[in-house]
Enzyme design. Structure first.
Site, mmCIF file in Angstrom:
data_model
loop_
_atom_site.group_PDB
_atom_site.id
_atom_site.type_symbol
_atom_site.label_atom_id
_atom_site.label_comp_id
_atom_site.label_asym_id
_atom_site.label_seq_id
_atom_site.Cartn_x
_atom_site.Cartn_y
_atom_site.Cartn_z
ATOM 1 N N SER A 1 0.835 -1.202 0.000
ATOM 2 C CA SER A 1 0.000 0.000 0.000
ATOM 3 C C SER A 1 0.867 1.248 0.000
ATOM 4 O O SER A 1 1.588 1.527 0.971
ATOM 5 C CB SER A 1 -0.907 0.014 1.226
ATOM 6 O OG SER A 1 -1.421 1.322 1.396
ATOM 7 N N HIS B 1 -1.031 -1.478 -4.243
ATOM 8 C CA HIS B 1 -2.313 -1.172 -3.591
ATOM 9 C C HIS B 1 -2.438 0.342 -3.433
ATOM 10 O O HIS B 1 -1.584 1.006 -2.851
ATOM 11 C CB HIS B 1 -2.367 -1.859 -2.227
ATOM 12 C CG HIS B 1 -3.689 -1.759 -1.540
ATOM 13 N ND1 HIS B 1 -4.764 -2.574 -1.841
ATOM 14 C CD2 HIS B 1 -4.123 -0.928 -0.570
ATOM 15 C CE1 HIS B 1 -5.788 -2.260 -1.069
ATOM 16 N NE2 HIS B 1 -5.431 -1.245 -0.284
ATOM 17 N N ASP C 1 -4.757 3.355 -2.132
ATOM 18 C CA ASP C 1 -5.846 3.697 -1.213
ATOM 19 C C ASP C 1 -6.381 5.086 -1.502
ATOM 20 O O ASP C 1 -5.713 6.084 -1.237
ATOM 21 C CB ASP C 1 -5.325 3.663 0.232
ATOM 22 C CG ASP C 1 -5.114 2.246 0.729
ATOM 23 O OD1 ASP C 1 -6.051 1.432 0.607
ATOM 24 O OD2 ASP C 1 -4.010 1.959 1.241
ATOM 25 N N MET D 1 -9.079 7.866 -0.549
ATOM 26 C CA MET D 1 -9.955 8.250 0.576
ATOM 27 C C MET D 1 -10.549 9.618 0.319
ATOM 28 O O MET D 1 -9.844 10.535 -0.110
ATOM 29 C CB MET D 1 -9.133 8.312 1.861
ATOM 30 C CG MET D 1 -8.427 7.026 2.208
ATOM 31 S SD MET D 1 -7.450 7.252 3.695
ATOM 32 C CE MET D 1 -6.796 5.591 3.892
ATOM 33 N N HIS E 1 -8.207 0.634 -4.180
ATOM 34 C CA HIS E 1 -9.138 0.445 -3.062
ATOM 35 C C HIS E 1 -9.856 1.768 -2.817
ATOM 36 O O HIS E 1 -9.278 2.708 -2.287
ATOM 37 C CB HIS E 1 -8.323 -0.007 -1.834
ATOM 38 C CG HIS E 1 -9.120 -0.179 -0.587
ATOM 39 N ND1 HIS E 1 -8.526 -0.295 0.653
ATOM 40 C CD2 HIS E 1 -10.465 -0.264 -0.373
ATOM 41 C CE1 HIS E 1 -9.472 -0.444 1.567
ATOM 42 N NE2 HIS E 1 -10.647 -0.416 0.984
ATOM 43 N N MET F 1 -12.102 4.008 -0.923
ATOM 44 C CA MET F 1 -12.797 4.284 0.340
ATOM 45 C C MET F 1 -13.536 5.602 0.158
ATOM 46 O O MET F 1 -13.210 6.620 0.761
ATOM 47 C CB MET F 1 -11.780 4.342 1.480
ATOM 48 C CG MET F 1 -11.264 2.962 1.870
ATOM 49 S SD MET F 1 -9.765 3.033 2.829
ATOM 50 C CE MET F 1 -8.575 3.143 1.504
ATOM 51 N N MET G 1 -11.437 -6.086 5.446
ATOM 52 C CA MET G 1 -10.651 -5.096 6.187
ATOM 53 C C MET G 1 -10.323 -5.666 7.565
ATOM 54 O O MET G 1 -11.211 -6.122 8.290
ATOM 55 C CB MET G 1 -11.442 -3.782 6.350
ATOM 56 C CG MET G 1 -11.574 -2.950 5.095
ATOM 57 S SD MET G 1 -10.023 -2.524 4.266
ATOM 58 C CE MET G 1 -9.157 -1.614 5.546
ATOM 59 N N GLY H 1 -3.191 4.254 7.779
ATOM 60 C CA GLY H 1 -2.214 3.176 7.810
ATOM 61 C C GLY H 1 -1.673 3.036 9.230
ATOM 62 O O GLY H 1 -1.972 3.854 10.103
ATOM 63 N N ASP I 1 -6.391 -6.447 4.417
ATOM 64 C CA ASP I 1 -5.799 -5.102 4.412
ATOM 65 C C ASP I 1 -5.892 -4.465 5.790
ATOM 66 O O ASP I 1 -6.989 -4.267 6.310
ATOM 67 C CB ASP I 1 -6.578 -4.255 3.386
ATOM 68 C CG ASP I 1 -6.030 -2.852 3.208
ATOM 69 O OD1 ASP I 1 -4.967 -2.545 3.772
ATOM 70 O OD2 ASP I 1 -6.688 -2.065 2.489
#
Ligand code: DX5
Ligand code: ZN
Length: 217
Positions: free
Chosen positions: A7, A32, A34, A36, A65, A67, A136, A143, A174
């Site tokens: 990530s 990966h 992330d 957000m 991913h 979010m 999750m 993180g 994750d």
């Protein structure tokens, strides 16, 4: 096959491209990413322009991913930015089935994710149409958190259901993954392993090699 998906949330962004090349050279199969939005999760990370720019650094699979609330609004943008897998949160989609269809219609791999307190039963109806389920193991948003132990029971439960149905669905984990607990996570039935701080804190290539050693043994 077991895959490592480091990530980049834990990367040092001033040299992001260089660090992604290091992941690639060390053999990590996925990157990966992330995303957000500050609404579905408390924090804001980065979005399409960053993904587009790092797309030039590697041919490895971009495991995006999301979010974000109602990710269906942005599927086209993430496809265009260079995503290979798009994972959405079941809790963030009013129309989960339709959202998955949108991803698949673009020819990408589709993943669905659930938070620690969301039961596995929530995503059973869509199991046949997804390529991956992301369990999750921390509450999403940051993180460097500690893995919540009961989430591994959910990995076991999901693995049992996937096998019973004879499906080929990847199980990704994750949050809070370390070299100390990764074996236990693989034993529970996960085969795609996300690791942020455990890869980026210290020597990236060495950490990737260590993880791959466990994943391949
Ligand atoms: C959490 C993110 C994770 C996170 C993992 O919201 O989805 O991917 O960056 O980081 P570590 O491995 O440090 O828990
Ligand atoms: Zn993630």
């Amino acid at each position: 096959m077991n895959c490592l998906s480091p990530s980049i949330l834990a990367a040092d962004f001033k040299t992001l491209g260089e660090q992604i090349r290091q992941l690639d050279e060390a053999g990590a199969q996925y990157v990966h990413i992330d995303v957000m939005d500050g609404a579905y999760v408390p924090s804001i990370s980065f979005g399409m322009p960053v993904i587009k720019s790092i797309r030039e650094c590697t041919d490895r699979m971009f495991d995006v991913h999301l979010m974000i609330e109602e990710p269906i609004r942005y599927i086209d943008d993430f496809v265009e930015a260079g995503a290979d897998i798009i994972t959405v949160h079941a809790e963030a989609c009013t129309h989960l089935d339709r959202t998955i269809d949108e991803i698949k219609a673009k020819g990408l791999l589709a993943g669905v994710s659930i938070n620690p307190a969301t039961p596995v039963s929530e995503i059973v109806p869509v199991l046949e149409k997804v390529d991956m389920v992301l369990i999750m193991t921390v509450n999403p948003g940051f993180g460097g958190q500690k893995l919540i132990p009961y989430t591994l029971d959910k990995v076991r439960e999901l693995k049992r259901i996937v096998d019973q149905k004879g499906l080929k669905v990847d199980i990704e984990v994750d949050g809070g993954v370390t070299l100390e607990n990764v074996e236990q996570i693989l034993d529970a039935g996960a085969n795609v392993i996300v690791a942020g701080s455990a890869v980026f804190n210290g020597e990236i290539e060495e950490n990737v090699h260590r993880f791959l050693h466990v994943l391949n043994s």
